[in-house]
Design a protein around this motif. Structure first.
Motif, PDB file in Angstrom:
ATOM      1  N   UNK A   1      59.113  50.863  41.589  1.00 24.21           N
ATOM      2  CA  UNK A   1      58.069  50.631  40.584  1.00 24.21           C
ATOM      3  C   UNK A   1      56.764  50.263  41.273  1.00 24.21           C
ATOM      4  N   UNK A   2      55.642  50.734  40.684  1.00 22.17           N
ATOM      5  CA  UNK A   2      54.330  50.453  41.249  1.00 22.17           C
ATOM      6  C   UNK A   2      53.717  49.213  40.599  1.00 22.17           C
ATOM      7  N   UNK A   3      52.847  48.542  41.351  1.00 19.21           N
ATOM      8  CA  UNK A   3      52.202  47.324  40.880  1.00 19.21           C
ATOM      9  C   UNK A   3      50.710  47.375  41.195  1.00 19.21           C
ATOM     10  N   UNK A   4      49.969  46.552  40.495  1.00 18.92           N
ATOM     11  CA  UNK A   4      48.534  46.448  40.731  1.00 18.92           C
ATOM     12  C   UNK A   4      48.159  44.983  40.887  1.00 18.92           C
ATOM     13  N   UNK A   5      47.087  44.743  41.621  1.00 22.44           N
ATOM     14  CA  UNK A   5      46.557  43.403  41.803  1.00 22.44           C
ATOM     15  C   UNK A   5      45.333  43.272  40.897  1.00 22.44           C
ATOM     16  N   UNK A   6      45.385  42.349  39.957  1.00 24.61           N
ATOM     17  CA  UNK A   6      44.280  42.161  39.032  1.00 24.61           C
ATOM     18  C   UNK A   6      43.576  40.837  39.244  1.00 24.61           C
ATOM     19  N   UNK A   7      42.255  40.838  39.026  1.00 25.86           N
ATOM     20  CA  UNK A   7      41.455  39.618  39.152  1.00 25.86           C
ATOM     21  C   UNK A   7      40.491  39.546  37.963  1.00 25.86           C
ATOM     22  N   UNK A   8      40.506  38.427  37.272  1.00 20.88           N
ATOM     23  CA  UNK A   8      39.631  38.200  36.115  1.00 20.88           C
ATOM     24  C   UNK A   8      38.686  37.056  36.458  1.00 20.88           C
ATOM     25  N   UNK A   9      37.390  37.373  36.622  1.00 21.97           N
ATOM     26  CA  UNK A   9      36.403  36.391  37.067  1.00 21.97           C
ATOM     27  C   UNK A   9      35.664  35.823  35.859  1.00 21.97           C
ATOM     28  N   UNK A  10      35.850  34.542  35.601  1.00 23.20           N
ATOM     29  CA  UNK A  10      35.169  33.865  34.501  1.00 23.20           C
ATOM     30  C   UNK A  10      34.246  32.781  34.993  1.00 23.20           C
ATOM     31  N   UNK A  11      33.486  32.209  34.070  1.00 19.78           N
ATOM     32  CA  UNK A  11      32.504  31.196  34.437  1.00 19.78           C
ATOM     33  C   UNK A  11      33.116  29.909  34.952  1.00 19.78           C
ATOM     34  N   UNK A  12      34.328  29.577  34.490  1.00 21.35           N
ATOM     35  CA  UNK A  12      34.961  28.328  34.925  1.00 21.35           C
ATOM     36  C   UNK A  12      36.194  28.558  35.792  1.00 21.35           C
ATOM     37  N   UNK A  13      36.870  29.710  35.579  1.00 27.26           N
ATOM     38  CA  UNK A  13      38.074  29.950  36.382  1.00 27.26           C
ATOM     39  C   UNK A  13      38.205  31.423  36.743  1.00 27.26           C
ATOM     40  N   UNK A  14      38.948  31.652  37.800  1.00 26.82           N
ATOM     41  CA  UNK A  14      39.288  33.001  38.234  1.00 26.82           C
ATOM     42  C   UNK A  14      40.802  33.116  38.182  1.00 26.82           C
TER      43      UNK A  14
END
Length: 328
Positions: A1-14
């Motif tokens: 199975x394939x996977x992805x690395x995700x990053x969500x950048x917000x004003x207070x947290x990442x």
């Protein structure tokens, strides 16, 4: 199975994590967003990519790409943050993909944070298989994402769908974007708190409401959450503020419906943590406005994927756009 690395950048947290194509977040880590220079944010992102890539390797999980969602106006083709947000200091003119690609061989996709929220809900959430929808995130600001004909609407270079900056009052308060009367100045958490402060500024002592008189002297303690709490306790001033926020949002939504002809409006963000009643009030008010043939068929729903929607939307980019398209 394939996977992805995700990053969500917000004003207070990442938020960062490893996810499969079905939206299951297998590993998730949360970090405080650095408050100084953009170099500190970039360094943290580099560390995150290295750490999670190593974790994936040790666990035998094949990563096909990296997807990032961030606030601001993003040049998707160049993978560059052109104009950031007041919530993240010094987050302007950042060639993010060029910088991060020096640390990894994986294809990297960088998109606006509400665009990826819309993508997540359209691929895996409440908007699954819906070809034409609008997603609004009501938080510190009001962000927007539009999917039309099954594709994200980006405009000339990626700055399209800044729906929080549709004006609902040309004589309204100055927005941090430089425009006046934007729906963000009324219907965001920041806007709701601002309106409450203004309402209680001249609240007469003769009314004898000790709670409001206290916040009159301590306006810095007024938050949108407090406004909702006061309204729930029967405070008429707070109720007036919330109704103004709902009315402004409803007028903006009708303008969006007239412009984009969607079949679904998705509402999310911190303000929506108040519950389904908020959405019901918006739904009712929208139903009283606008061109009937356009407005009547539109459904208004809350997000389905919850707090991880932004992370999921960021992570699914390699599959949505094709891993062979990601620029290295």
């Amino acid at each position: 199975m394939e996977y992805s690395l995700g990053i969500d950048i917000g004003g207070t947290k990442i938020a960062a994590g490893i996810m499969n194509r079905e939206g299951s977040v297998l590993i998730k880590k949360t970090f405080s967003t650095p408050k100084d220079k953009k170099d500190a944010i970039v360094q943290l992102l580099e560390n995150i990519i290295f750490s999670l890539s190593e974790t994936a390797k040790m666990e035998g999980k094949k990563l096909v790409g990296i997807g990032i969602g961030t606030a601001g106006q993003i040049d998707f083709e160049k993978g560059k943050v052109l104009s950031g947000t007041a919530n993240i200091k010094d987050w302007n003119d950042v060639p993010l993909r060029d910088i991060l690609s020096k640390k990894t061989d994986l294809p990297i996709f960088i998109e606006n944070d509400v665009n990826v929220l819309a993508l997540a809900e359209q691929q895996l959430g409440v908007g699954r298989n819906v070809e034409n929808l609008i997603c609004l995130a009501l938080g510190t600001g009001v962000g927007g994402g539009v999917i039309t004909g099954g594709h994200l609407l980006r405009g000339a270079w990626g700055g399209g769908a800044e729906l929080g900056h549709i004006t609902v009052d040309m004589n309204g308060p100055l927005c941090n974007c430089g425009f006046q009367g934007c729906v963000e100045t009324y219907s965001s958490g920041t806007g709701i708190a601002r309106m409450m402060r203004e309402e209680i500024k001249s609240y007469p002592e003769s009314e004898g409401n000790s709670e409001l008189l206290y916040y009159q002297k301590h306006p810095e303690e007024v938050t949108s959450r407090l406004v909702f709490e006061l309204m729930s306790a029967g405070n008429v001033v707070a109720e007036k503020v919330v109704n103004t926020a709902i009315n402004a949002l409803s007028f903006a939504i009708v303008s969006m419906i007239h412009t984009f002809n969607p079949s679904l409006i998705i509402l999310g963000g911190g303000v929506l943590h108040e519950g389904e009643w908020f959405i019901q009030k918006v739904r009712k008010r929208v139903g009283e406005l606008g061109i009937r043939s356009l407005v009547d068929p539109v459904e208004i729903k809350g997000t389905q994927l919850g707090n991880d929607a932004g992370l999921i939307g960021a992570a699914i980019q390699p599959w949505v756009y094709g891993v062979d398209v990601g620029v290295k």
